[in-house]
Motif scaffolding. Structure first.
Motif, PDB file in Angstrom:
ATOM      1  N   SER A  55       0.912  -1.103  -0.035  1.00 37.01           N
ATOM      2  CA  SER A  55      -0.128   0.140  -0.098  1.00 37.01           C
ATOM      3  C   SER A  55       1.022   1.179   0.017  1.00 37.01           C
ATOM      4  CB  SER A  55      -1.032  -0.023   1.240  1.00 37.01           C
ATOM      5  OG  SER A  55      -1.713   1.350   1.223  1.00 37.01           O
ATOM      6  N   ASN A  56       0.705   2.047  -1.075  1.00 39.73           N
ATOM      7  CA  ASN A  56       1.691   3.171  -1.360  1.00 39.73           C
ATOM      8  C   ASN A  56       3.171   3.067  -0.816  1.00 39.73           C
ATOM      9  OD1 ASN A  56       1.813   5.920  -1.675  1.00 39.73           O
ATOM     10  ND2 ASN A  56       1.563   6.391   0.558  1.00 39.73           N
ATOM     11  N   GLY A  57       3.607   1.951  -1.259  1.00 36.04           N
ATOM     12  CA  GLY A  57       5.079   1.831  -1.079  1.00 36.04           C
ATOM     13  C   GLY A  57       5.584   1.067   0.084  1.00 36.04           C
ATOM     14  N   SER A  58       4.614   0.928   1.106  1.00 36.09           N
ATOM     15  CA  SER A  58       4.646   0.284   2.072  1.00 36.09           C
ATOM     16  C   SER A  58       4.139  -1.065   2.171  1.00 36.09           C
ATOM     17  CB  SER A  58       3.916   0.822   3.537  1.00 36.09           C
ATOM     18  OG  SER A  58       4.784   2.065   3.575  1.00 36.09           O
ATOM     19  N   VAL A  59       4.347  -2.124   3.142  1.00 37.98           N
ATOM     20  CA  VAL A  59       3.813  -3.464   3.142  1.00 37.98           C
ATOM     21  C   VAL A  59       3.262  -3.695   4.317  1.00 37.98           C
ATOM     22  CG1 VAL A  59       4.213  -5.806   2.893  1.00 37.98           C
ATOM     23  CG2 VAL A  59       5.488  -4.322   1.571  1.00 37.98           C
ATOM     24  N   TYR A  60       1.829  -4.165   4.494  1.00 39.94           N
ATOM     25  CA  TYR A  60       1.194  -4.344   5.993  1.00 39.94           C
ATOM     26  C   TYR A  60       0.847  -5.970   5.974  1.00 39.94           C
ATOM     27  CZ  TYR A  60       1.094   0.690   6.118  1.00 39.94           C
ATOM     28  OH  TYR A  60       1.459   2.147   6.204  1.00 39.94           O
ATOM     29  N   PHE A  61       0.726  -6.259   7.147  1.00 37.65           N
ATOM     30  CA  PHE A  61       0.243  -7.714   7.328  1.00 37.65           C
ATOM     31  C   PHE A  61      -1.116  -7.596   7.743  1.00 37.65           C
ATOM     32  CE2 PHE A  61      -0.738 -11.353  10.073  1.00 37.65           C
ATOM     33  CZ  PHE A  61       0.074 -12.373   9.306  1.00 37.65           C
ATOM     34  N   ASP A  62      -1.623  -8.529   7.134  1.00 37.32           N
ATOM     35  CA  ASP A  62      -3.205  -8.570   7.151  1.00 37.32           C
ATOM     36  C   ASP A  62      -3.414  -9.400   8.396  1.00 37.32           C
ATOM     37  OD1 ASP A  62      -5.907  -8.816   7.024  1.00 37.32           O
ATOM     38  OD2 ASP A  62      -5.884  -9.822   5.110  1.00 37.32           O
ATOM     39  N   VAL A  63      -4.056  -8.983   9.483  1.00 39.00           N
ATOM     40  CA  VAL A  63      -4.227  -9.574  10.854  1.00 39.00           C
ATOM     41  C   VAL A  63      -5.376 -10.417  10.527  1.00 39.00           C
ATOM     42  CG1 VAL A  63      -2.964  -8.075  12.237  1.00 39.00           C
ATOM     43  CG2 VAL A  63      -5.411  -7.734  11.648  1.00 39.00           C
ATOM     44  N   THR A  64      -6.314 -10.261   9.746  1.00 42.47           N
ATOM     45  CA  THR A  64      -7.376 -11.029   9.542  1.00 42.47           C
ATOM     46  C   THR A  64      -7.258 -12.283   8.905  1.00 42.47           C
ATOM     47  OG1 THR A  64      -8.032  -9.987   7.186  1.00 42.47           O
ATOM     48  CG2 THR A  64      -8.990  -9.047   9.298  1.00 42.47           C
ATOM     49  N   SER A  65      -6.132 -12.389   8.149  1.00 41.84           N
ATOM     50  CA  SER A  65      -5.461 -13.565   7.651  1.00 41.84           C
ATOM     51  C   SER A  65      -4.978 -14.634   8.251  1.00 41.84           C
ATOM     52  CB  SER A  65      -4.747 -13.429   6.566  1.00 41.84           C
ATOM     53  OG  SER A  65      -3.204 -12.878   6.954  1.00 41.84           O
ATOM     54  N   PHE A  66      -4.720 -14.298   9.797  1.00 41.19           N
ATOM     55  CA  PHE A  66      -4.173 -15.253  10.804  1.00 41.19           C
ATOM     56  C   PHE A  66      -5.411 -15.234  12.006  1.00 41.19           C
ATOM     57  CE2 PHE A  66      -1.143 -15.727  14.320  1.00 41.19           C
ATOM     58  CZ  PHE A  66      -0.914 -17.037  14.145  1.00 41.19           C
ATOM     59  N   ASP A  67      -5.585 -16.435  11.983  1.00 36.24           N
ATOM     60  CA  ASP A  67      -6.846 -16.679  12.992  1.00 36.24           C
ATOM     61  C   ASP A  67      -6.305 -16.610  14.311  1.00 36.24           C
ATOM     62  OD1 ASP A  67      -8.886 -17.005  11.118  1.00 36.24           O
ATOM     63  OD2 ASP A  67      -8.847 -19.448  10.967  1.00 36.24           O
ATOM     64  N   GLY A  68      -4.834 -16.984  14.684  1.00 27.26           N
ATOM     65  CA  GLY A  68      -4.261 -17.130  15.947  1.00 27.26           C
ATOM     66  C   GLY A  68      -3.943 -15.765  16.429  1.00 27.26           C
ATOM     67  N   TYR A  69      -4.285 -14.637  15.724  1.00 29.06           N
ATOM     68  CA  TYR A  69      -3.594 -13.451  16.136  1.00 29.06           C
ATOM     69  C   TYR A  69      -4.157 -12.931  17.524  1.00 29.06           C
ATOM     70  CZ  TYR A  69      -1.784  -8.461  16.033  1.00 29.06           C
ATOM     71  OH  TYR A  69      -1.293  -7.416  16.398  1.00 29.06           O
ATOM     72  N   GLY A  70      -3.296 -12.857  18.511  1.00 28.88           N
ATOM     73  CA  GLY A  70      -3.919 -12.546  19.878  1.00 28.88           C
ATOM     74  C   GLY A  70      -3.893 -13.572  20.920  1.00 28.88           C
ATOM     75  N   LEU A  86      -4.893   1.985  18.459  1.00 29.63           N
ATOM     76  CA  LEU A  86      -4.151   1.894  17.170  1.00 29.63           C
ATOM     77  C   LEU A  86      -4.443   3.083  16.326  1.00 29.63           C
ATOM     78  CD1 LEU A  86      -4.973  -1.759  16.705  1.00 29.63           C
ATOM     79  CD2 LEU A  86      -2.667  -0.728  17.184  1.00 29.63           C
ATOM     80  N   ALA A  87      -3.287   3.864  16.085  1.00 35.68           N
ATOM     81  CA  ALA A  87      -3.496   4.968  15.177  1.00 35.68           C
ATOM     82  C   ALA A  87      -4.203   4.700  14.069  1.00 35.68           C
ATOM     83  CB  ALA A  87      -2.462   5.656  14.975  1.00 35.68           C
ATOM     84  N   VAL A  88      -5.384   5.384  13.559  1.00 36.50           N
ATOM     85  CA  VAL A  88      -5.922   5.241  12.155  1.00 36.50           C
ATOM     86  C   VAL A  88      -5.158   5.576  11.154  1.00 36.50           C
ATOM     87  CG1 VAL A  88      -8.031   5.565  10.537  1.00 36.50           C
ATOM     88  CG2 VAL A  88      -8.292   5.315  13.361  1.00 36.50           C
ATOM     89  N   ASN A  89      -4.770   4.551  10.065  1.00 37.47           N
ATOM     90  CA  ASN A  89      -3.805   4.906   9.043  1.00 37.47           C
ATOM     91  C   ASN A  89      -4.569   4.407   7.744  1.00 37.47           C
ATOM     92  OD1 ASN A  89      -1.904   4.675   7.017  1.00 37.47           O
ATOM     93  ND2 ASN A  89      -0.280   3.935   8.412  1.00 37.47           N
ATOM     94  N   GLU A  90      -4.764   5.367   6.846  1.00 39.10           N
ATOM     95  CA  GLU A  90      -5.382   5.304   5.738  1.00 39.10           C
ATOM     96  C   GLU A  90      -4.951   4.128   4.734  1.00 39.10           C
ATOM     97  OE1 GLU A  90      -8.421   6.460   5.381  1.00 39.10           O
ATOM     98  OE2 GLU A  90      -8.507   7.485   7.158  1.00 39.10           O
ATOM     99  N   GLU A  91      -3.600   4.139   4.812  1.00 39.42           N
ATOM    100  CA  GLU A  91      -2.986   2.831   4.074  1.00 39.42           C
ATOM    101  C   GLU A  91      -3.520   1.537   4.412  1.00 39.42           C
ATOM    102  OE1 GLU A  91       1.230   5.421   2.911  1.00 39.42           O
ATOM    103  OE2 GLU A  91       1.388   3.521   4.265  1.00 39.42           O
ATOM    104  N   HIS A  94      -6.822  -2.710   7.985  1.00 40.15           N
ATOM    105  CA  HIS A  94      -7.552  -2.908   9.127  1.00 40.15           C
ATOM    106  C   HIS A  94      -6.659  -2.193  10.097  1.00 40.15           C
ATOM    107  CE1 HIS A  94      -8.687  -4.999  12.875  1.00 40.15           C
ATOM    108  NE2 HIS A  94      -9.572  -5.467  12.425  1.00 40.15           N
ATOM    109  N   PRO A  95      -7.303  -1.546  11.123  1.00 41.19           N
ATOM    110  CA  PRO A  95      -6.423  -0.747  11.831  1.00 41.19           C
ATOM    111  C   PRO A  95      -5.434  -1.515  12.676  1.00 41.19           C
ATOM    112  CG  PRO A  95      -8.980  -0.354  12.137  1.00 41.19           C
ATOM    113  CD  PRO A  95      -8.634  -1.351  11.438  1.00 41.19           C
ATOM    114  N   ALA A  96      -5.521  -2.761  12.895  1.00 37.45           N
ATOM    115  CA  ALA A  96      -4.404  -3.771  13.630  1.00 37.45           C
ATOM    116  C   ALA A  96      -3.626  -4.063  12.715  1.00 37.45           C
ATOM    117  CB  ALA A  96      -5.222  -4.740  14.338  1.00 37.45           C
TER     118      ALA A  96
END
Length: 231
Positions: A55-70, A86-91, A94-96
């Protein structure tokens, strides 16, 4: 000072302190800055596995793709209200979602070439990449402070287990905080005591005995009376 001068300064202070306490040095002390290719490779694998997105030159982990998060901290995604902790980031989708790679702004000092442009690794990925390289995809004991259980340890688990398909580690041994006369030490409060200054007052054996006097996961309170009892 350059970033590497700062790193060298504090690395030397740390090892000097550990030597003074009689703590055996580790066989390997890897540095995140020397393992950027390994981190990039891990991020690429997570994108390929559809656990991460660009996303916009950055890479984010999708926490919804991992059932074990938490699963380590007991915190679930639905417990985190959007923007509450968690600070809201438009990029982000999901906020987490957390950064695996960050686009370097023009003023940012640390920057490496990557498939997504110039940038730098996220806070968590260095630990997973170096652990896998030197300890294997699953290892026995993970240390650290209990205050890093969320989000840092949770993010390590998520990215490692999604990249490798194996359990990240078998045992978590996270230490409690050190307090000074009942108050947690912090630079902002000015109630700090360095190892160097403590060694001017107490023998290294006394300090080590004091540290062993409580369960590793409980807070431990540093006081003159407590040290005197171990001398």
């Amino acid at each position: 000072s350059t970033p590497m001068q700062i790193v060298e300064t504090y690395t030397k202070i740390y090892f000097d302190n550990m030597d003074a306490l009689g703590v055996q040095r580790p066989d390997i002390s890897p540095r995140a800055s020397a393992h950027v290719p390994e981190q990039i490779k891990m991020v690429e694998k997570l994108i390929a596995n559809e656990n991460a997105y660009v996303s916009n030159g950055s890479v984010y982990f999708d926490v919804t793709s991992f059932d074990g998060y938490g699963k380590l901290s007991g915190r679930r995604l639905e417990d985190n209200e959007e923007g509450a902790r968690l600070a809201v980031n438009e990029e982000k989708n999901h906020p987490a979602d957390f950064a695996l790679w960050k686009k370097a702004e023009p003023e940012h000092i640390l920057r490496w070439d990557s498939p997504w442009g110039e940038g730098f690794p996220g806070w968590h990925v260095e630990c997973s990449a170096m652990a896998a390289k030197y300890l294997g995809e699953t290892f026995d004991i993970h240390g650290g402070g209990i205050d890093n259980i969320f989000p840092h340890n949770e993010c390590e688990i998520a990215q490692s287990e999604c990249a490798h398909g194996e359990d990240f580690c078998n045992f978590w041994m996270l230490t409690g905080s050190l307090t000074l006369d009942g108050v947690k030490m912090s630079k902002s409060l000015g109630n700090t005591l360095t190892i160097e200054n403590a060694l001017k007052e107490y023998r290294k054996e006394s300090i080590r005995m004091f540290m062993l006097s409580s369960h590793y996961s409980n807070p431990i309170d540093f006081s003159e009376d407590a040290l005197a009892a171990t001398d």
